[in-house]
Design a protein around this motif. Sequence first.
Motif: not given
Length: 265
Positions: A203-230
Motif C-alpha cells: 500500500w505504501l501508506a499505513s501511517q498518516w500525519t495531518l498538517t493544518s494551519e488551524e486547530a484540527v478541532t475547528n470546523g471546515l470553512k470555504d478555502g481551507m487547505v490541510f494536508t495528509l502526509k505519509c
Amino acid sequence: FRSDGESRFYSLGLLSIQRAALVVLENYYKDFTVYNPALLTAAKSRAAKHMAGLKVYSVDGPGNNAAGQSRAMIAAAARRRDSSHNELYYEEAEHDRRVKKRRARLVVAVEEAFTHIRRLQDDEQQKAPGEVMDPLNAAQSIFPSMARALQKYLRTTRQQHYHTMESILQHLAFCVTNNMTPKAFLERYLNPGPTLQYDKNRWLASQWTLTSEEAVTNGLKDGMVFTLKCLDFSLIVVVKKIPFIKLSEEFIDPKSHKFVLRLQR
C-alpha cells in the motif's frame, strides 16, 4: 489532490478538520488508484537529462572569450529545449506501441490458457470424485503458459512490484473456481485498481500525519487547505463550499393546459 495529480471530490458536511481527514482517508483506499512511484521515475530521469549542464572548454586559456562561451551555452540550451518535446513525443509513442504489443500478447496467452482449463474441466467431469483437480492445482497447471507474457506486460507498465506470483495464482484460482472469463482475470492487470485491491504490504501508506494551519478541532470553512502526509506521498485537501440551492414550488392548474381545437371547413 494526491501529490501525483490524481484527485477526487467528496461531500463532507459540517465536520471538524480531523473528522474530515478520517473520512477522506477511508474513501482514499477504495477510490484512488494505487500510488505507483515507478510511473514518476521516467519523467524525473528525462527532466534531469534535459537539465544537465554543459561543459565548455576554452582553447585560448582562462579569461578569454567569456562572452563567446556564454553565447554558446545559451544557444546549446535553446537547441536542447527545442528538441526536448520531440524526444518526449517519440518516447511516449514508442512506450505506447510496446504496451499495446505486449497487451495483445498477454490477452491471447490468457485466452488460450482459459480454453485449456475449460478442456481440463470437461475431462475432470468424467473422472471419479477423488481424482478431480482442485482450482489451485488447475491454476498452477495453466499459469506457465501465460507467465512470460504477463511478466513482460507488468514490467512494461511498471506494475511488477504490486503483483507476486502467489497473488497472481490466487487470483487465477479464484477466477477458475467461479467460472469467470479471461477478461475478468485480466482486468486487475490491464487497469490498475484502488489500493484495497492489493496486498497491504504494497500500500505504501499505513501511517498518516495531518498538517493544518488551524486547530484540527475547528470546523471546515470555504478555502481551507490541510494536508495528509505519509512516507511516500501526500494528500492535499482543499475545502470548497457547495453553492446554496434555493428550491421553490409553484402550483400549475391542470386546467390551464387544456385547449380547444376548432376545425374550419
